[in-house]
Design a protein around this motif. Sequence first.
Motif, PDB file in Angstrom:
ATOM      1  N   ALA A 168       0.836  -1.208   0.000  1.00 17.83           N
ATOM      2  CA  ALA A 168       0.000   0.000   0.000  1.00 17.83           C
ATOM      3  C   ALA A 168       0.862   1.244   0.000  1.00 17.83           C
ATOM      4  CB  ALA A 168      -0.942  -0.004   1.201  1.00 17.83           C
ATOM      5  N   TRP A 169       1.927   1.236   0.800  1.00 18.90           N
ATOM      6  CA  TRP A 169       2.806   2.410   0.809  1.00 18.90           C
ATOM      7  C   TRP A 169       3.519   2.581  -0.525  1.00 18.90           C
ATOM      8  CZ3 TRP A 169       8.018   2.858  -0.084  1.00 18.90           C
ATOM      9  CH2 TRP A 169       8.499   4.168   0.019  1.00 18.90           C
ATOM     10  N   PHE A 170       3.952   1.483  -1.141  1.00 17.65           N
ATOM     11  CA  PHE A 170       4.628   1.570  -2.428  1.00 17.65           C
ATOM     12  C   PHE A 170       3.705   2.206  -3.464  1.00 17.65           C
ATOM     13  CE2 PHE A 170       6.096  -0.146  -6.529  1.00 17.65           C
ATOM     14  CZ  PHE A 170       7.442   0.186  -6.468  1.00 17.65           C
ATOM     15  N   ALA A 171       2.434   1.782  -3.475  1.00 18.90           N
ATOM     16  CA  ALA A 171       1.460   2.367  -4.398  1.00 18.90           C
ATOM     17  C   ALA A 171       1.254   3.841  -4.095  1.00 18.90           C
ATOM     18  CB  ALA A 171       0.136   1.611  -4.303  1.00 18.90           C
ATOM     19  N   TRP A 172       1.116   4.175  -2.811  1.00 16.72           N
ATOM     20  CA  TRP A 172       0.954   5.571  -2.368  1.00 16.72           C
ATOM     21  C   TRP A 172       2.118   6.421  -2.874  1.00 16.72           C
ATOM     22  CZ3 TRP A 172       3.741   9.093   0.408  1.00 16.72           C
ATOM     23  CH2 TRP A 172       3.063  10.170   0.988  1.00 16.72           C
ATOM     24  N   ASN A 173       3.329   5.894  -2.741  1.00 14.60           N
ATOM     25  CA  ASN A 173       4.526   6.635  -3.129  1.00 14.60           C
ATOM     26  C   ASN A 173       4.581   6.849  -4.644  1.00 14.60           C
ATOM     27  OD1 ASN A 173       6.999   7.907  -2.385  1.00 14.60           O
ATOM     28  ND2 ASN A 173       8.123   6.118  -3.069  1.00 14.60           N
ATOM     29  N   LEU A 174       4.241   5.823  -5.423  1.00 15.45           N
ATOM     30  CA  LEU A 174       4.233   5.949  -6.877  1.00 15.45           C
ATOM     31  C   LEU A 174       3.223   6.997  -7.336  1.00 15.45           C
ATOM     32  CD1 LEU A 174       4.513   2.334  -8.366  1.00 15.45           C
ATOM     33  CD2 LEU A 174       5.991   4.279  -8.875  1.00 15.45           C
ATOM     34  N   VAL A 175       2.013   6.937  -6.781  1.00 14.05           N
ATOM     35  CA  VAL A 175       0.965   7.888  -7.152  1.00 14.05           C
ATOM     36  C   VAL A 175       1.365   9.304  -6.758  1.00 14.05           C
ATOM     37  CG1 VAL A 175      -1.433   8.552  -6.760  1.00 14.05           C
ATOM     38  CG2 VAL A 175      -0.847   6.141  -7.058  1.00 14.05           C
ATOM     39  N   SER A 176       1.951   9.454  -5.583  1.00 12.28           N
ATOM     40  CA  SER A 176       2.405  10.767  -5.112  1.00 12.28           C
ATOM     41  C   SER A 176       3.465  11.347  -6.040  1.00 12.28           C
ATOM     42  CB  SER A 176       2.946  10.635  -3.685  1.00 12.28           C
ATOM     43  OG  SER A 176       3.505  11.855  -3.241  1.00 12.28           O
ATOM     44  N   ASP A 177       4.471  10.549  -6.383  1.00 13.98           N
ATOM     45  CA  ASP A 177       5.549  11.013  -7.265  1.00 13.98           C
ATOM     46  C   ASP A 177       5.011  11.411  -8.642  1.00 13.98           C
ATOM     47  OD1 ASP A 177       7.411  10.645  -5.298  1.00 13.98           O
ATOM     48  OD2 ASP A 177       8.261   8.796  -6.133  1.00 13.98           O
ATOM     49  N   LEU A 178       4.080  10.612  -9.157  1.00 16.94           N
ATOM     50  CA  LEU A 178       3.527  10.907 -10.478  1.00 16.94           C
ATOM     51  C   LEU A 178       2.753  12.215 -10.462  1.00 16.94           C
ATOM     52  CD1 LEU A 178       3.226   9.698 -13.353  1.00 16.94           C
ATOM     53  CD2 LEU A 178       1.059   8.717 -12.586  1.00 16.94           C
ATOM     54  N   ALA A 179       1.951  12.434  -9.412  1.00 19.63           N
ATOM     55  CA  ALA A 179       1.181  13.680  -9.318  1.00 19.63           C
ATOM     56  C   ALA A 179       2.101  14.883  -9.162  1.00 19.63           C
ATOM     57  CB  ALA A 179       0.214  13.596  -8.143  1.00 19.63           C
ATOM     58  N   ARG A 180       3.166  14.725  -8.397  1.00 25.31           N
ATOM     59  CA  ARG A 180       4.072  15.842  -8.124  1.00 25.31           C
ATOM     60  C   ARG A 180       4.857  16.269  -9.365  1.00 25.31           C
ATOM     61  NH1 ARG A 180       9.252  15.550  -6.776  1.00 25.31           N
ATOM     62  NH2 ARG A 180       9.077  13.331  -6.278  1.00 25.31           N
TER      63      ARG A 180
END
Length: 297
Positions: free
Chosen positions: A204-216
């Motif tokens: 879940a954290w890995f997915a959270w991190n990927l989505v966060s980086d992509l949005a940023r």
Amino acid sequence: MNDLRDIDEIRALRARFDQPANLTRARARVLAGTGERSARRSPVRSWAPALAGVVVVGLVVAVALVARGTDTAPLRPGVTGTQSLPASAEPSVGPVDVLIRLALTGPAPAEVRAGQHIRSEVRLSDSGIRRTETQLYEPEGLILTTTAAEYVQQQRTTFAKDGPSLRHPTPGYLAGLAGDPGRLRTMLLDAPCPPSGCTDEVRAWFAWNLVSDLARSADVITPPALRSALLRVLTGLPGVTLGTETIDDVGHRTLSITVKGDQTHRLILGEHARIVGALTGGGSTYSLSLWTTTLVD
């Protein structure tokens, strides 16, 4: 969101879906936060059967941001913790469904011209100390260029060898991802696991991190359908909850997506359910970042 923006969002939903009255009620419950109700926090309670009983804890993440400028003006979260949301009056339309549909009304991806770069401006506050970071990316491969020359070349070599990915996408690659939700979910959960395997929290954290980086770094070239698909996958993972948050610097209550672990981690959702920031930790020890992405010549 302010009242006028709320009205605009609700009108957009009415024009798009077949049951405006029910969706309006669901939308109002998801984004309620004006008047007396916005001045106090409701007790935590279950808001959807699919996520009932989930405990929000948090997960450690390193926020690696290079300071371009520093001052001491506070950029603070307001009331920390995640407040649960009530279920929709219509059983088939819950808060997550409204959120996912709202993301579809967001702005279309900007058309990239030759020679343009993506400009990502991030305002970061580590426990009240503010920093500002500006980074430039090549749209083809999302290559970070405001870094050491050897790292720029390393990114280009990796992109040339492996092709586009969530870490190194192209505008065309992002446009095609929303139509394959199974593949998208697999990519988000493809965490670098130890031999013993990954827990649900790590994935879940890995997915959270990927989505966060992509949005940023790439929101300006991300289609609304992909934003919606990412939210659908993320909010459906074990241990992930949807709630509301009061962020002082944002100026109003916002929606947040939280993952669990040994620290609290939230993605901050703004207008049209776009991911506009991230908050890690709470109280006097936290890291808050808010960003915007634009195309520049």
